[in-house]
Design a protein around this motif. Sequence first.
Motif, PDB file in Angstrom:
ATOM      1  N   UNK A   1       0.831  -1.334   0.100  1.00  0.00           N
ATOM      2  CA  UNK A   1       0.018   0.026   0.019  1.00  0.00           C
ATOM      3  C   UNK A   1       0.857   1.207   0.125  1.00  0.00           C
ATOM      4  N   UNK A   2       1.874   1.235   1.028  1.00  0.00           N
ATOM      5  CA  UNK A   2       2.730   2.480   1.014  1.00  0.00           C
ATOM      6  C   UNK A   2       3.446   2.555  -0.347  1.00  0.00           C
ATOM      7  N   UNK A   3       3.977   1.493  -1.190  1.00  0.00           N
ATOM      8  CA  UNK A   3       4.623   1.816  -2.273  1.00  0.00           C
ATOM      9  C   UNK A   3       3.843   2.141  -3.634  1.00  0.00           C
ATOM     10  N   UNK A   4       2.768   1.555  -3.699  1.00  0.00           N
ATOM     11  CA  UNK A   4       1.544   1.510  -4.778  1.00  0.00           C
ATOM     12  C   UNK A   4       1.210   3.357  -4.633  1.00  0.00           C
ATOM     13  N   UNK A   5       0.845   3.511  -3.470  1.00  0.00           N
ATOM     14  CA  UNK A   5       0.071   4.861  -3.270  1.00  0.00           C
ATOM     15  C   UNK A   5       1.242   5.987  -3.592  1.00  0.00           C
ATOM     16  N   UNK A   6       2.393   5.728  -3.144  1.00  0.00           N
ATOM     17  CA  UNK A   6       3.499   6.633  -3.536  1.00  0.00           C
ATOM     18  C   UNK A   6       3.508   6.763  -4.835  1.00  0.00           C
ATOM     19  N   UNK A   7       3.515   5.825  -5.777  1.00  0.00           N
ATOM     20  CA  UNK A   7       3.906   5.798  -7.056  1.00  0.00           C
ATOM     21  C   UNK A   7       2.683   6.673  -7.797  1.00  0.00           C
TER      22      UNK A   7
ATOM     23  N   UNK B   1       6.082  10.211  -0.524  1.00  0.00           N
ATOM     24  CA  UNK B   1       6.199   9.086   0.316  1.00  0.00           C
ATOM     25  C   UNK B   1       5.458   9.242   1.727  1.00  0.00           C
ATOM     26  N   UNK B   2       5.401  10.463   1.937  1.00  0.00           N
ATOM     27  CA  UNK B   2       4.610  10.695   3.339  1.00  0.00           C
ATOM     28  C   UNK B   2       3.160  10.315   3.036  1.00  0.00           C
ATOM     29  N   UNK B   3       2.482  10.798   1.773  1.00  0.00           N
ATOM     30  CA  UNK B   3       1.223  10.481   1.371  1.00  0.00           C
ATOM     31  C   UNK B   3       0.950   9.310   1.342  1.00  0.00           C
ATOM     32  N   UNK B   4       1.654   8.474   0.857  1.00  0.00           N
ATOM     33  CA  UNK B   4       1.756   6.829   0.641  1.00  0.00           C
ATOM     34  C   UNK B   4       1.860   6.229   1.977  1.00  0.00           C
ATOM     35  N   UNK B   5       2.733   6.763   2.978  1.00  0.00           N
ATOM     36  CA  UNK B   5       2.677   6.390   4.262  1.00  0.00           C
ATOM     37  C   UNK B   5       1.239   6.507   5.006  1.00  0.00           C
ATOM     38  N   UNK B   6       0.830   7.711   5.155  1.00  0.00           N
ATOM     39  CA  UNK B   6      -0.370   7.918   5.743  1.00  0.00           C
ATOM     40  C   UNK B   6      -1.333   7.147   5.289  1.00  0.00           C
ATOM     41  N   UNK B   7      -1.852   7.130   3.804  1.00  0.00           N
ATOM     42  CA  UNK B   7      -2.529   5.938   3.522  1.00  0.00           C
ATOM     43  C   UNK B   7      -2.349   4.647   3.832  1.00  0.00           C
ATOM     44  N   UNK B   8      -1.254   4.183   4.079  1.00  0.00           N
ATOM     45  CA  UNK B   8      -0.970   2.877   4.205  1.00  0.00           C
ATOM     46  C   UNK B   8      -1.105   2.570   5.761  1.00  0.00           C
ATOM     47  N   UNK B   9      -0.709   3.447   6.649  1.00  0.00           N
ATOM     48  CA  UNK B   9      -1.112   3.391   7.964  1.00  0.00           C
ATOM     49  C   UNK B   9      -2.586   3.216   8.531  1.00  0.00           C
ATOM     50  N   UNK B  10      -3.314   4.161   7.676  1.00  0.00           N
ATOM     51  CA  UNK B  10      -4.785   4.000   7.792  1.00  0.00           C
ATOM     52  C   UNK B  10      -5.397   2.851   7.424  1.00  0.00           C
ATOM     53  N   UNK B  11      -5.017   2.446   6.169  1.00  0.00           N
ATOM     54  CA  UNK B  11      -5.630   1.233   5.668  1.00  0.00           C
ATOM     55  C   UNK B  11      -5.146  -0.264   6.620  1.00  0.00           C
ATOM     56  N   UNK B  12      -4.060  -0.162   6.701  1.00  0.00           N
ATOM     57  CA  UNK B  12      -3.429  -1.335   7.456  1.00  0.00           C
ATOM     58  C   UNK B  12      -3.980  -1.578   8.931  1.00  0.00           C
ATOM     59  N   UNK B  13      -3.913  -0.584   9.656  1.00  0.00           N
ATOM     60  CA  UNK B  13      -4.546  -0.456  10.806  1.00  0.00           C
ATOM     61  C   UNK B  13      -5.937  -0.898  11.206  1.00  0.00           C
ATOM     62  N   UNK B  14      -6.836  -0.050  10.030  1.00  0.00           N
ATOM     63  CA  UNK B  14      -8.336  -0.547  10.157  1.00  0.00           C
ATOM     64  C   UNK B  14      -8.656  -2.048   9.601  1.00  0.00           C
TER      65      UNK B  14
END
Length: 316
Positions: free
Chosen positions: A110-116, A154-167
């Motif tokens: 999720x981090x890498x795909x969103x960052x892309x 990368x920050x935008x990708x990390x934010x989305x990844x943290x939200x999606x993974x935690x939920x």
Amino acid sequence: MPSHSNGNLSMAYFQDFVLEGFGGGLETQALLFAVFLALYMVTVLGNLLMIIVITLDARLHSPMYFFLKNLSFLDLCYSSVITPNALANFFSSSKIITFAGCATQFFFFSLLATTEGFLLGVMAYDRFMAICSPLRYPITMCQSACTRLVLGAYCGGCLNSVVQTSFTFHLPFCSSNRINHFFCDVPPLLQIACGNTAINELLLFGICGFMIVGLAFVILISYGYITVTILRMSSGAGRRKVFSTCGSHMTVVTLFFGTLFVMYAQPGAIESMEQGKVVSVFYTLVIPMLNPLIYSLRNKDVKEAVQRLGQKHMTM
């Protein structure tokens, strides 16, 4: 399989998942293994070549190629998060992945795909500034600005990844541990969750839909201005060169956002997992393989840099 008590309800949680992958007999699995392996090898070699060529050739040390090198790095990484494990599972009898392993795989994917996705938006902005404001371009897109834009992606990708993974991984998985996919992703995980997934679906469709549609809209607006500027150019050779560069980027954008929209930003994506597996192959393997080919085959500067690098090593 530990138990958890929630009021009068006792639920058992799975510590491991089984990635079911693709159906079919041994011959089908062998064919898919060969296809995945071939695509992955081309992906690794193509993206590594792009990174090496852009790093070693001083003529390619410009903002556009700085972003392109980062795109190749992202393609290489997020394909590598998925493919090696998928290859191992084709001939595995268990196909087990631990809960922590599944969460880790999804987080980095999720981090890498969103960052892309964000990086493709940054690349459109770079082309907009280069073509529509060429006098301001060297100042606006200086090295520090380019670095900040990549870090922002990368920050935008990390934010989305943290939200999606935690939920997603706070859901109770007590009905089944069999994931109808070849890697850990939100839609197949929501299918086997035994809790209320309404918030997760809202987050998936809301956040992903907003990012995909929003970024696509920004990119289209940028290229609208770029097209108008190109048509005003007096030089035919200049128009062809700019159209070639921008055409490569638009091809990549269309492939990437088109497949992500089909998978994540439309209602019913969670139910149609057989279609989802095929679409997932495109954005985890086919698109990372095609990106360096698209940019190298349609880019004269990259082709000349590859030739110079080859000649340099032949004379050594």
